[in-house]
Design an enzyme around this catalytic site. Structure first.
Site: not given
Ligand code: G3P
Length: 223
Positions: A83
């Site tokens: 990633k």
């Molecule tokens: O993979 C990371 C992404 O899904 C982040 O999610 O909830 O931290 O915005 P969030």
């Protein structure tokens, strides 16, 4: 549509993997830091457990560091996807990692232009963060709609991986738009499985079955 789990929690990953619902896993530094413990060990365990793609994120922000980390992470297993953040150095690393047959997932994408550039660089997956756009009053799903259309127009190999998913409605909208993958926090996947009417219906079936047994004790019933 493929379902990935957006988690570094081995218990949750095992739980949904055993049901057969996990096509892949995405992790990030935040998710790993939530778990505590040795992140290297956790990443290794996830890669061994899950057969599908497992995204492991680099910490470096400049090209050389990303390349070194990417090569190291890819040694965890054949299913590792490195990633890489959506930056100029990141795009350069994506291209070189592809030359070395290492798959990448470009993360922190917030616009169709960023998605287009990541696909052109040779990413296998691009990850628009829809929830974080919704959080600031933009419509995250618009990025998915535009990106899916652009990738179809040019037949890019990259798959649209919908990230920062906050609730089951996001999943329905992403599926209607034809996104390839959603990566879900475990609680969102849990919410997709259940429905109150399913619980009520099941309780009623069991109650009626109990009554049938009581009123017809001679009938051979399996349970
Ligand atoms: O993979 C990371 C992404 O899904 C982040 O999610 O909830 O931290 O915005 P969030």
């Amino acid at each position: 549509m493929k379902i990935f789990l957006d988690s570094a929690n081995l218990g949750q990953i095992r739980k949904y993997h055993d049901i057969g619902l996990v096509d892949g896993v995405t992790t990030n530094p935040t998710l790993l830091s939530k778990e505590g413990g040795d992140p290297q060990e956790i990443m290794g365990e996830i890669v061994r457990l899950v057969h599908g793609p497992v995204s492991l994120e680099v910490i470096s922000t400049e090209y050389e560091g990303m390349m070194q980390e990417g090569r190291n992470l890819s040694r965890f297993g054949k299913n590792v996807v490195v990633k890489i953040p959506m930056t100029a150095d990141g795009l350069k690393a994506v291209r070189q990692l592809k030359n070395e047959e290492i798959k990448t997932n470009v993360t922190l994408i917030f616009s169709p232009n960023q998605a287009l550039l990541a696909a052109k660089a040779g990413a296998s997956f691009v990850s628009p963060f829809i929830g974080r756009l919704d959080d600031i009053g933009e419509i995250g799903m618009d990025v998915i709609r535009d990106t899916v259309e652009i990738f179809r127009n040019y037949k890019y190999e990259a798959e649209v991986l919908v990230a920062s998913v906050r609730h089951p409605l996001h999943v329905i909208d992403a599926a209607k738009l034809g996104a390839h993958i959603v990566t879900l926090p475990p609680d969102v996947l849990g919410k997709m499985i259940t429905h109150p009417l399913t619980d009520i219906g099941l309780a009623r079936f069991l109650e009626d079955w109990k009554k049938l047994k009581q009123t017809n004790p001679k009938i051979a019933l399996t349970t």
